[in-house]
Design a protein around this motif. Structure first.
Motif, PDB file in Angstrom:
ATOM      1  N   THR A  71       7.499   3.563  -7.845  1.00 46.05           N
ATOM      2  CA  THR A  71       6.690   2.456  -8.353  1.00 46.05           C
ATOM      3  C   THR A  71       5.871   2.942  -9.535  1.00 46.05           C
ATOM      4  OG1 THR A  71       4.872   2.973  -6.870  1.00 46.05           O
ATOM      5  CG2 THR A  71       6.501   1.368  -6.090  1.00 46.05           C
ATOM      6  N   MET A  72       5.453   2.004 -10.338  1.00 47.22           N
ATOM      7  CA  MET A  72       4.645   2.343 -11.490  1.00 47.22           C
ATOM      8  C   MET A  72       3.207   2.603 -11.048  1.00 47.22           C
ATOM      9  SD  MET A  72       6.076  -0.359 -14.270  1.00 47.22           S
ATOM     10  CE  MET A  72       5.197   0.415 -15.587  1.00 47.22           C
ATOM     11  N   PRO A  73       2.490   3.454 -11.761  1.00 45.47           N
ATOM     12  CA  PRO A  73       1.104   3.727 -11.373  1.00 45.47           C
ATOM     13  C   PRO A  73       0.196   2.496 -11.498  1.00 45.47           C
ATOM     14  CG  PRO A  73       1.781   5.160 -13.180  1.00 45.47           C
ATOM     15  CD  PRO A  73       2.932   4.285 -12.842  1.00 45.47           C
ATOM     16  N   VAL A  74       0.629   1.554 -12.303  1.00 46.17           N
ATOM     17  CA  VAL A  74      -0.171   0.336 -12.452  1.00 46.17           C
ATOM     18  C   VAL A  74      -0.188  -0.453 -11.149  1.00 46.17           C
ATOM     19  CG1 VAL A  74      -0.346  -1.841 -13.725  1.00 46.17           C
ATOM     20  CG2 VAL A  74       0.332   0.230 -14.908  1.00 46.17           C
ATOM     21  N   ASP A  75       0.911  -0.418 -10.396  1.00 48.23           N
ATOM     22  CA  ASP A  75       0.962  -1.125  -9.118  1.00 48.23           C
ATOM     23  C   ASP A  75      -0.076  -0.583  -8.145  1.00 48.23           C
ATOM     24  OD1 ASP A  75       3.009  -2.677 -10.041  1.00 48.23           O
ATOM     25  OD2 ASP A  75       4.591  -1.524  -9.041  1.00 48.23           O
ATOM     26  N   ASP A  76      -0.273   0.720  -8.170  1.00 46.08           N
ATOM     27  CA  ASP A  76      -1.236   1.326  -7.260  1.00 46.08           C
ATOM     28  C   ASP A  76      -2.672   0.945  -7.611  1.00 46.08           C
ATOM     29  OD1 ASP A  76       0.812   2.540  -5.892  1.00 46.08           O
ATOM     30  OD2 ASP A  76       0.727   4.367  -7.114  1.00 46.08           O
ATOM     31  N   GLU A  77      -2.920   0.596  -8.860  1.00 48.20           N
ATOM     32  CA  GLU A  77      -4.264   0.205  -9.279  1.00 48.20           C
ATOM     33  C   GLU A  77      -4.477  -1.306  -9.219  1.00 48.20           C
ATOM     34  OE1 GLU A  77      -4.513   1.792 -13.158  1.00 48.20           O
ATOM     35  OE2 GLU A  77      -4.500   3.868 -12.500  1.00 48.20           O
ATOM     36  N   MET A  78      -3.437  -2.063  -9.542  1.00 47.37           N
ATOM     37  CA  MET A  78      -3.596  -3.521  -9.605  1.00 47.37           C
ATOM     38  C   MET A  78      -3.668  -4.173  -8.231  1.00 47.37           C
ATOM     39  SD  MET A  78      -4.029  -4.501 -12.630  1.00 47.37           S
ATOM     40  CE  MET A  78      -3.793  -6.244 -12.460  1.00 47.37           C
ATOM     41  N   GLY A  79      -3.021  -3.601  -7.230  1.00 44.38           N
ATOM     42  CA  GLY A  79      -3.051  -4.179  -5.891  1.00 44.38           C
ATOM     43  C   GLY A  79      -4.454  -4.254  -5.318  1.00 44.38           C
ATOM     44  N   PRO A  80      -5.152  -3.115  -5.230  1.00 41.44           N
ATOM     45  CA  PRO A  80      -6.524  -3.177  -4.720  1.00 41.44           C
ATOM     46  C   PRO A  80      -7.470  -3.973  -5.610  1.00 41.44           C
ATOM     47  CG  PRO A  80      -5.683  -0.948  -4.577  1.00 41.44           C
ATOM     48  CD  PRO A  80      -4.685  -1.745  -5.345  1.00 41.44           C
ATOM     49  N   LEU A  81      -7.212  -3.951  -6.930  1.00 38.80           N
ATOM     50  CA  LEU A  81      -8.062  -4.734  -7.837  1.00 38.80           C
ATOM     51  C   LEU A  81      -7.917  -6.224  -7.559  1.00 38.80           C
ATOM     52  CD1 LEU A  81      -9.915  -4.723 -10.374  1.00 38.80           C
ATOM     53  CD2 LEU A  81      -7.829  -5.067 -11.704  1.00 38.80           C
ATOM     54  N   CYS A  82      -6.688  -6.714  -7.471  1.00 34.95           N
ATOM     55  CA  CYS A  82      -6.473  -8.138  -7.163  1.00 34.95           C
ATOM     56  C   CYS A  82      -6.991  -8.484  -5.780  1.00 34.95           C
ATOM     57  CB  CYS A  82      -4.989  -8.480  -7.263  1.00 34.95           C
ATOM     58  SG  CYS A  82      -4.366  -8.561  -8.928  1.00 34.95           S
ATOM     59  N   LEU A  83      -6.830  -7.574  -4.844  1.00 33.55           N
ATOM     60  CA  LEU A  83      -7.306  -7.798  -3.483  1.00 33.55           C
ATOM     61  C   LEU A  83      -8.828  -7.950  -3.450  1.00 33.55           C
ATOM     62  CD1 LEU A  83      -5.881  -7.866  -0.690  1.00 33.55           C
ATOM     63  CD2 LEU A  83      -6.627  -5.522  -0.410  1.00 33.55           C
ATOM     64  N   SER A  84      -9.528  -7.066  -4.120  1.00 33.14           N
ATOM     65  CA  SER A  84     -10.991  -7.127  -4.094  1.00 33.14           C
ATOM     66  C   SER A  84     -11.526  -8.316  -4.887  1.00 33.14           C
ATOM     67  CB  SER A  84     -11.595  -5.824  -4.609  1.00 33.14           C
ATOM     68  OG  SER A  84     -11.238  -5.617  -5.952  1.00 33.14           O
ATOM     69  N   LEU A  85     -10.925  -8.601  -6.043  1.00 30.09           N
ATOM     70  CA  LEU A  85     -11.369  -9.772  -6.813  1.00 30.09           C
ATOM     71  C   LEU A  85     -11.066 -11.071  -6.075  1.00 30.09           C
ATOM     72  CD1 LEU A  85     -10.441  -8.847 -10.484  1.00 30.09           C
ATOM     73  CD2 LEU A  85     -12.710  -9.046  -9.483  1.00 30.09           C
ATOM     74  N   GLY A  86      -9.922 -11.143  -5.434  1.00 31.60           N
ATOM     75  CA  GLY A  86      -9.583 -12.335  -4.668  1.00 31.60           C
ATOM     76  C   GLY A  86     -10.525 -12.560  -3.510  1.00 31.60           C
ATOM     77  N   LEU A  87     -10.869 -11.488  -2.814  1.00 31.80           N
ATOM     78  CA  LEU A  87     -11.812 -11.610  -1.709  1.00 31.80           C
ATOM     79  C   LEU A  87     -13.189 -12.020  -2.213  1.00 31.80           C
ATOM     80  CD1 LEU A  87     -12.184 -11.277   1.320  1.00 31.80           C
ATOM     81  CD2 LEU A  87     -12.803  -8.905   0.895  1.00 31.80           C
ATOM     82  N   MET A  88     -13.608 -11.451  -3.342  1.00 27.93           N
ATOM     83  CA  MET A  88     -14.904 -11.807  -3.916  1.00 27.93           C
ATOM     84  C   MET A  88     -14.958 -13.283  -4.292  1.00 27.93           C
ATOM     85  SD  MET A  88     -16.821 -10.390  -7.316  1.00 27.93           S
ATOM     86  CE  MET A  88     -15.643 -11.170  -8.388  1.00 27.93           C
ATOM     87  N   PHE A  89     -13.923 -13.786  -4.960  1.00 26.00           N
ATOM     88  CA  PHE A  89     -13.913 -15.193  -5.358  1.00 26.00           C
ATOM     89  C   PHE A  89     -13.782 -16.120  -4.156  1.00 26.00           C
ATOM     90  CE2 PHE A  89     -13.001 -13.701  -9.703  1.00 26.00           C
ATOM     91  CZ  PHE A  89     -13.913 -14.483 -10.387  1.00 26.00           C
TER      92      PHE A  89
END
Length: 111
Positions: A71-89
């Protein structure tokens, strides 16, 4: 005199308000959509970002692909980022909805 059943668009607005004897003395309550449309959009956007975060995390762990473990390293960073932003919103939308509900209830008690 003009007939109340027909609407003449050429009349002046001030004449309509002065000559209209059937005015409601109490203002109407706005619809619920007027109060709740912004928090609902925030809640939906949060839910979508939360779901996207789950999908990205599951994809980066190799649960959706059979042969590829690279997998690309971006996947490892974007998953938790989207998860945390989604939970926040999502939490923001729920809390905002509860605050608006209390404000509307308070306004109706004051009237």
């Amino acid at each position: 005199m003009h007939n109340m059943d027909q609407c003449d668009l050429s009349e002046d607005v001030t004449q309509q308000t002065v000559s209209s004897p059937l005015r409601d003395p109490e203002p109407r309550d706005p619809s619920c959509w007027t109060y709740y449309h912004k928090p609902i959009f925030i809640l939906i956007a949060g839910g979508l970002a939360l779901a996207a975060g789950f999908v990205i995390i599951l994809n980066s762990r190799g649960l959706f692909t059979s042969n590829s473990t690279d997998t690309m390293p971006v996947d490892d960073e974007m998953g938790p980022l989207c998860l945390s932003l989604g939970l926040m919103f999502a939490v923001l939308g729920v809390v905002w909805t509860l605050i608006i509900k209390e404000n509307v209830k308070h306004k109706r008690r004051m009237i």
